[in-house]
Every structure is written in C-alpha cells, then in structure tokens.
Design a protein around this motif. Structure first.
Motif, PDB file in Angstrom:
ATOM      1  N   LEU A 132       0.859  -1.181   0.000  1.00 41.14           N
ATOM      2  CA  LEU A 132       0.000   0.000   0.000  1.00 41.14           C
ATOM      3  C   LEU A 132       0.895   1.229   0.000  1.00 41.14           C
ATOM      4  O   LEU A 132       1.654   1.456   0.945  1.00 41.14           O
ATOM      5  CB  LEU A 132      -0.904   0.008   1.239  1.00 41.14           C
ATOM      6  CG  LEU A 132      -1.771   1.265   1.434  1.00 41.14           C
ATOM      7  CD1 LEU A 132      -2.753   1.449   0.289  1.00 41.14           C
ATOM      8  CD2 LEU A 132      -2.514   1.201   2.772  1.00 41.14           C
TER       9      LEU A 132
ATOM     10  N   VAL B 255     -12.903  -0.871   0.024  1.00 43.58           N
ATOM     11  CA  VAL B 255     -12.078  -1.835   0.763  1.00 43.58           C
ATOM     12  C   VAL B 255     -12.042  -3.165   0.024  1.00 43.58           C
ATOM     13  O   VAL B 255     -10.973  -3.781  -0.134  1.00 43.58           O
ATOM     14  CB  VAL B 255     -12.625  -2.022   2.194  1.00 43.58           C
ATOM     15  CG1 VAL B 255     -11.838  -3.104   2.931  1.00 43.58           C
ATOM     16  CG2 VAL B 255     -12.552  -0.706   2.965  1.00 43.58           C
TER      17      VAL B 255
ATOM     18  N   MET C  37      -9.824  -2.855  -3.042  1.00 47.43           N
ATOM     19  CA  MET C  37      -8.400  -2.811  -2.701  1.00 47.43           C
ATOM     20  C   MET C  37      -7.894  -4.197  -2.334  1.00 47.43           C
ATOM     21  O   MET C  37      -6.784  -4.600  -2.727  1.00 47.43           O
ATOM     22  CB  MET C  37      -8.168  -1.809  -1.568  1.00 47.43           C
ATOM     23  CG  MET C  37      -8.403  -0.356  -1.986  1.00 47.43           C
ATOM     24  SD  MET C  37      -8.232   0.834  -0.625  1.00 47.43           S
ATOM     25  CE  MET C  37      -6.461   0.782  -0.336  1.00 47.43           C
ATOM     26  N   ILE C  38      -8.682  -4.967  -1.581  1.00 49.22           N
ATOM     27  CA  ILE C  38      -8.295  -6.334  -1.241  1.00 49.22           C
ATOM     28  C   ILE C  38      -8.161  -7.172  -2.513  1.00 49.22           C
ATOM     29  O   ILE C  38      -7.227  -7.968  -2.655  1.00 49.22           O
ATOM     30  CB  ILE C  38      -9.335  -6.964  -0.278  1.00 49.22           C
ATOM     31  CG1 ILE C  38      -9.289  -6.244   1.080  1.00 49.22           C
ATOM     32  CG2 ILE C  38      -9.081  -8.456  -0.108  1.00 49.22           C
ATOM     33  CD1 ILE C  38     -10.379  -6.680   2.031  1.00 49.22           C
TER      34      ILE C  38
ATOM     35  N   PHE D  81      -4.857  -6.328  -4.133  1.00 56.55           N
ATOM     36  CA  PHE D  81      -3.717  -6.915  -3.415  1.00 56.55           C
ATOM     37  C   PHE D  81      -3.631  -8.425  -3.629  1.00 56.55           C
ATOM     38  O   PHE D  81      -2.564  -8.954  -3.973  1.00 56.55           O
ATOM     39  CB  PHE D  81      -3.824  -6.644  -1.916  1.00 56.55           C
ATOM     40  CG  PHE D  81      -3.643  -5.209  -1.512  1.00 56.55           C
ATOM     41  CD1 PHE D  81      -2.577  -4.458  -1.972  1.00 56.55           C
ATOM     42  CD2 PHE D  81      -4.555  -4.603  -0.648  1.00 56.55           C
ATOM     43  CE1 PHE D  81      -2.411  -3.141  -1.583  1.00 56.55           C
ATOM     44  CE2 PHE D  81      -4.399  -3.282  -0.252  1.00 56.55           C
ATOM     45  CZ  PHE D  81      -3.332  -2.550  -0.717  1.00 56.55           C
TER      46      PHE D  81
ATOM     47  N   SER E 194      -7.997  -0.422   8.470  1.00 54.17           N
ATOM     48  CA  SER E 194      -7.852  -0.952   7.116  1.00 54.17           C
ATOM     49  C   SER E 194      -6.526  -1.685   6.943  1.00 54.17           C
ATOM     50  O   SER E 194      -6.456  -2.718   6.267  1.00 54.17           O
ATOM     51  CB  SER E 194      -7.963   0.178   6.088  1.00 54.17           C
ATOM     52  OG  SER E 194      -9.226   0.798   6.148  1.00 54.17           O
TER      53      SER E 194
ATOM     54  N   PHE F 290      -5.881  -5.320   5.264  1.00 60.18           N
ATOM     55  CA  PHE F 290      -5.083  -5.518   4.052  1.00 60.18           C
ATOM     56  C   PHE F 290      -3.898  -6.454   4.273  1.00 60.18           C
ATOM     57  O   PHE F 290      -3.570  -7.268   3.417  1.00 60.18           O
ATOM     58  CB  PHE F 290      -4.571  -4.172   3.529  1.00 60.18           C
ATOM     59  CG  PHE F 290      -5.637  -3.205   3.146  1.00 60.18           C
ATOM     60  CD1 PHE F 290      -6.857  -3.644   2.641  1.00 60.18           C
ATOM     61  CD2 PHE F 290      -5.447  -1.832   3.283  1.00 60.18           C
ATOM     62  CE1 PHE F 290      -7.854  -2.743   2.273  1.00 60.18           C
ATOM     63  CE2 PHE F 290      -6.430  -0.927   2.918  1.00 60.18           C
ATOM     64  CZ  PHE F 290      -7.642  -1.378   2.420  1.00 60.18           C
TER      65      PHE F 290
END
Length: 418
Positions: free
Chosen positions: A65, A122, A125-126, A129, A160, A164
């Motif tokens: 991140l 969220v 973003m997960i 990743f 968060s 992550f």
C-alpha cells in the motif's frame, strides 16, 4: 482542467441508475510506461529527485500500500515515476472518471467518493492486493492541502491496514505545494520538487501494533509544513502572482476581524474593509505594509481562523447560509447542473433546498470527520460537496466572498463535538 457538464432537471438526474460495481483492472506495462513517459516533462522541469529508504525490504513482486501526501496536481506524476515498473492501482474520486471511464479503468483506477462510507473501496483494494497481485496508491487525506500543512486522515485507516495485511510505503513530497498551491489558480511556479519513498510498516509490524499505534505512526508520517520548509531551506518563489487567490485560505482579516473582505492579488493580500495590506515575500513570510503584522506564518493565520470558528460554535453564533448553483454527480458520463438553491449550515448540520423545491437534502454533523470543499474546482468555482453513497451534490456559492474554508472548519469542529 475542466469537466464535462450538462443542464438537466433534478427529476431526470434522480432517475439515473447507479453505476454498476466493476472490479479493478491490473495496469498493463504499456499503461505504466505511458504514465511515466507523460510525467517526464514535469519531472524534468522541477529537477525531480527521490530518496528511497528501506525499500530493499519490499519483495520484488510483493504488493504494498503506497500512501502519499496530497499537495498539487503533480502528485500522480511523481508516483508514476517512483513506483515504476511495479503495477499499481490508484484510488481516485469518481469525478475523475467523468467522460473517460474506460481510460481510467485501464490505468488501474479504483473509483470512490470523498468522505463517504464506501465498503466497496475496501473490497476492491483487497481484490487488487490478493487477486491482481498489484500494489495500491492512496491519498488518505483525500484532498489537496490548503495552507501547506497536512489534512486530517481518517481513524479508519489503521483498521484498514489490519485488513489488508500488506507492507506500507510512504511517499512524501517536498516542493510540490510551493510549485502549485491550490489557492493560486493553477499557476505554476519555478520550484524544485523532491520526494522521500520510505518503507514504514511490514505485515508483522501491522499485526503486532494496535489500531491506535498504527494511526499515530501514520499521522506522524503525514505531518509537514510547506511554508516552514520553504523558509528553512531559503527557497525563493519570486513569481509576481504568488498571492493570487490567497484570500481563499486567509479569508478573515486579523486587524478588523471582517470576513470575506480579503483579496489576494499579485504579491499582496488586502482587506477592503479596513485597508490593511499584507505582502507575501519570496520566502513565504507574510508581513503588513501599513501596520502591525499579526501573523508572519500562513499556517498560524489559518489556525487562528479555525479557533475563531470554534468560538462561534461554542457561543452559539455560528451560522452559514448562501445561494448556490447545484450540480450533481450521478454517473460517470458528466456532471449535471440541476438548478440553484439555498445551502445552510448550523450546529444541526447542513440543509440543502433547491430546484424549485424538488431537492431537499440534510446532512448531520456526524456524517463525516471533514467536509469536501475545493478551490476553483474544475475551473467552475469554489465548491462545497455534500452527499452519500447514492448521490453527491456540488454546491457553488453565488456570493464569491463566501468562504468554503470556513465551512470546512465548522464541519470538522462540529463533528468533534458530536
């Protein structure tokens, strides 16, 4: 930079279906390279240099991140330069997708709404990743600095990081604000820009620390003062427009306490009420040309205005009301102008009534820890943005003496009290 707009009725815009949630795409090497190439002219112009600290801890193909302070329009160009050739997705506000949705998707952008609870962000973003094996670039301040100091970051950021479970890298710029401060009407100054790219948290660090400890680390990393940096390093900004628009930041006269009477033009900031004049010199200091200098440091003047707003709230005298032009962001095709209305703000929160009574929206002080306001937004004007996950209302005060900065101060202080 401008945005595509259309005049439509509130009834028409209200009937528009919400855009479907689409999973982010991984940047191809073509688009990564294109971003870096397009960034080169500006990087060359500012004599850009980057100091990397602890980056050997990050695995060659390990997603992370990237957190970056937000100072000016050059920020993404800096990120595209220092992150290359790693793939990275970019958290971007939905207005950035208007009229160029496909391009933004191909660039790896993930849409979100400023200062609105967004669980899909969220999840996306997960997905970036874990599934795409891509890093994510995020500006947690979610807005440009007004006075050259950091903007509050949300307390949810520490939580968060726990979700992550990826390394965190900080990209912190110096000189970017001085080159292109938001208040200065998009006028560029001749200033060198540097960045520090630092590995600050490993997954193990995140696991072992509390959310509060993580948030303290992040707040410390995001702390900066661009004007003090300018003064300490004797950086000369000698453009004769350096005070243009400064009244957007310094809207209240410390000599006569009048609001909305300040005017920043050239190298001077003048009060039309009492005639007091201040000069912004080449090294970022403010001084009066015709009397006592109350504040020589712009962030000190800025913070004094916040304390004045806190006092108004405390004694019950705070109240804001203005006629506004209303635009709505309902999809990613364009920004819709739906008419005009009346925006009010008090200890009960915001109230927006407009479009001949068809629009009525209320927002409580607890809705957000801050307020989405901007200067000269897409070259339309200073703006106050309200809304929720379904619809955003962009309100442009018709009275140009109205300070959107004061509205943000009040929203933040009322949130703290709530």
């Amino acid at each position: 930079m401008k945005i595509k707009t259309k005049n439509r009725s509130f009834e028409f815009v209200s009937s528009i279906s919400q855009p479907k949630q689409i999973k982010p795409l991984k940047q191809s090497i073509v688009f990564r390279t294109l971003l870096k190439i397009l960034s080169f002219p500006d990087m060359f112009a500012v004599n850009f240099k980057c100091n990397k600290i602890g980056m050997d801890k990050l695995g060659k193909n390990e997603p992370c991140l990237y957190l970056m302070n937000h100072s000016s329009f050059i920020d993404l160009k800096i990120a595209s330069t220092v992150i290359y050739p790693r793939p990275f997705n970019i958290v971007c506000t939905t207005d950035g997708f208007v009229g160029k949705n496909l391009l933004m998707r191909l660039l790896g952008c993930i849409p979100t709404k400023k200062f609105v609870t967004d669980l899909s962000l969220v999840k996306n973003m997960i997905y970036a990743f874990k599934t795409l094996k891509s890093s994510v670039l995020m500006y947690p301040e979610a807005g440009y600095s007004f006075d050259g100091t950091s903007i509050p970051i949300p307390d949810s950021l520490g939580k968060s990081l726990k979700i992550f479970r990826v390394p965190v890298v900080m990209i912190k710029t110096q000189g970017a604000f001085l080159r292109d401060p938001l208040y200065n009407n998009l006028q560029l100054r001749k200033v060198n820009v540097t960045a520090e790219m630092k590995y600050i948290l490993s997954p193990e660090d995140i696991e072992s620390k509390t959310v509060e400890e993580l948030n303290d680390i992040l707040r410390n990393e995001f702390s900066f003062d661009a004007f003090k940096y300018q003064q300490d390093n004797k950086i000369c900004v000698d453009e004769d427009f350096r005070a243009d628009g400064l009244h957007r930041v310094l809207y209240k006269c410390p000599s006569c306490n009048t609001e909305g009477s300040m005017n920043g033009n050239g190298i001077f900031l003048t009060c039309s009420s009492c005639g007091k004049e201040y000069q912004l010199d080449e090294y970022g200091y403010i001084s009066s040309t015709n009397g006592t200098t109350e504040f020589s440091h712009i962030p000190d003047w800025y913070n004094w205005q916040r304390e004045c707003v806190k006092s108004e709230i405390s004694n019950g005298s705070y109240y804001f009301e203005s006629d506004v032009d209303i635009y709505i962001l309902a999809d990613m095709k364009c920004l819709y102008k739906v008419g005009d209305g009346r925006l009010k703000h008090s200890e009960d929160g915001f109230s927006l009534i407009g479009c001949e009574g068809d629009l009525e929206y209320n927002q409580k002080p607890t809705a957000s820890y801050t307020l989405n306001v901007d200067y000269f937004w897409y070259e339309i004007g200073d703006v106050i943005c309200l809304g929720n996950s379904k619809m955003l209302y962009y309100c442009f005060p018709k009275d140009h003496s109205v300070s959107v900065t004061k509205a943000r101060f009040a929203a933040e202080e009322l949130y703290k009290l709530s």
